[in-house]
Every structure is written in C-alpha cells, then in structure tokens.
Design a protein around this motif. Structure first.
Motif: not given
Lengths: 189, 189
Positions: A12, A43-44, A46-47, A50-51, A86-88, A90-92
């Motif tokens: 969540r 991977g899915d 984390v993706l 991201k989305r 949190s990496g996602i 930060l990058a976005e």
C-alpha cells in the motif's frame, strides 16, 4: 502552494494532496492508496507504484513532494519494498524539477499531534480535524500521506532533505544512529 | 540471448552487458558504472541512476535483466540507497516487459568462482577470464554487474525472482532469516 505527500510502500502506497493558503490554511485536494498484491512479480509491483504516482503527479501538479524518511532499522519485513517505492518517488519528483522533502515518522507525528510518540489513532484524528474531513474513514497509509503533506506545509520545504536529519529533537536513538551512519556514508562517498 | 546485469548503488551503480550463445559461450558487450556524488540532492542522484540505466537499456536492448538481491542486514550505511536504486531498475525493466531475476551475492560468487564465499579478487579474476578481458582493470561495481549477468546466464532466468530465494544452499544464515521475513510479509500482505 500544493503539496503531495507519499507514504511509500509496495503493498500500500499512500498519496495525499493538500493546498496551503497564505494564512497556513489547509485544504484537502485528494487522497488515494495505490495497492499491489504480494502475488504479483516484484517488477510489476514497483511499476504499478510508478504508474499510480505519475498519474497523481500529472493530475495534481504539486509544487512540492513530501516523502517519509525510511530507516533501515524499522520493519525489517517491509523496509526493502518501502525503499524501492521511495526510489521511484525520488526519481519521478526530481525528473519534474519538484522540490523533495523527507520527514521522519516522529517529525510528522510531532507536527500534527504535538507529540513525536503519538499513536496512529491520534494522527488520524488530527489529520481529519485539520482537513475538515471529520467523518471520513481513511486507510492508515492515506492518513500518513496526508500527515506528511501537513508536516511539510508547516515545517517548510526545500532543503529539509538534508537539514531535517539534523534536528535531533525528533529522532529516536535508533534514528540518530542511522542518521550518523548515513552521514559517514556521505563522507566516505 | 543478451543479459544486462546491475549492481545497484547510489554512489556507484555498475551495469554489465553480455551475450550468451547457444553453447553457453559468453561475450562481453559493454560495462559501465554510473557515478553520483554524495554532494548532490538525493532526488537528483536517483534520477541520474534512472537516466543512465534507461540509456543502457535503450542502447543494448537486453532480453533479461539480472539484479543483485539486497538484504537489509548488509551494509547498513548504504542499504537504503541500494534499495532505492534497485527500485528504479525493477520499474524500468518491468515497463519494458523484460524478465527480471534477482541473485544473492553468494549465488553470484558461487556461479563464477565455485565458492559462495569467494573474495572480490577471485570474482574479478574469474569475470576477466570468462569474458576474455584478462588485462582490463575494472571498478568492483563493474565486475559485480558482469558477474551477475554471468550468474544469470548459467543459472537460467525467468522465475528466479521468487525461486532463487528458495535455494538454501547459497544463503547465509542472516539471508535465510531475511528470506523468511520476506515470505511472512508476502503472506500477511
């Protein structure tokens, strides 16, 4: 000033958006939780985070992003997923040129309840009160994301990525140890 | 079959690309290290990792991505940055529909040297030998990324994201404890 708070997590991930007017008046804009199933591939998952995050960034165009500062000592079971999410974030946020601030859980609690040791219920009660949403039932991750955004509105923004970590008053002994280790890591490169 | 291995990290993120022919013959395609300065903002560091990784994914079009499996007990000083970088790798690979495999450090060492407890120098020696690059001086992060790709070529791909974690023979006691905690976390959602 519009602030998007993120309580990062793989299962969540809470996202809360508030507007702050000149008199520090807070207005709820949106709150949502991105959920992914542990049965999905890593991977899915984390993706999906991201989305969902990108969708919220594009829909609400925040001025600042507030993110929970994760400590490795906390919740060994979930800390890696939390850090990956949190990496996602930060990058976005950086890709969009947004200022990013990290706040510790105790900073957030202290901001909205007056005590760095407040429990989940106190935080939820204050978040609902401060955002005039007294009858809303929120997931804890939603409440925490809104609390992060409120904390960021009141503690102020840019620069706290580094400087909040210096505020010993809201760090537990374990967090101080971790903060020191991080500093050492920065010095050593 | 082209494999891109990533040794994730914020200060140095190694990327190694190899081709594997039908007879398991290995050919070096590229090796590079994305470096970011601890003086940069955290968001900008993670973004630099993302951009460098995307560049490599687009330049080399790998069939599979192999990523180091990070354990929270390892290197407290750097584990959060490592996990944040690995979140980026997971999302970018999944977004491109690439299969992603996680390998533990001891799996990788066992694959390229025959021993899960081999030291850095043994790993580097074997990587250079296996890829016919005997006189190359490589950064450790570059060597580790290539070793990950080689391990992935030999241990095989899709599915190891989950199933490699079941291979007790290459897990240290601390890693087994961590793996059990992760499983528990998956069950509890």
């Amino acid at each position: 000033m519009r602030i998007l708070g993120v309580d990062p997590g793989l299962t969540r991930c809470g996202i809360g958006v508030i507007d702050v007017s000149s008199g520090n008046r807070l207005v709820l804009v949106d709150v949502r939780v991105i959920q992914t199933s542990p049965a999905m591939g890593l991977g899915d998952r984390v993706l999906a985070i991201k989305r969902g995050l990108v969708e919220a960034l594009e829909e609400f165009s925040p001025d600042r992003v507030a993110l929970e500062r994760v400590f490795a000592q906390h919740n060994l079971r979930t800390v890696m997923g939390t850090a990956q999410a949190s990496g996602i974030v930060l990058a976005e946020a950086a890709e969009r040129g947004l200022s990013i601030d990290l706040h510790t859980p105790s900073e957030v609690k202290a901001s909205v309840t007056g005590s760095g040791r407040a429990n989940k219920e106190q935080v939820a009660t204050m978040v609902r009160k401060l955002l005039s949403m007294s009858d809303a039932a929120l997931l804890p991750d939603a409440t925490d994301a809104l609390a992060l955004a409120i904390c960021n509105a009141w503690r102020g923004g840019a620069g706290s990525l580094v400087s909040n970590a210096n505020d010993q008053s809201t760090l537990t002994p374990a967090q101080q140890k971790w903060r020191d280790a991080e500093r050492q890591s920065r010095r050593r490169g």
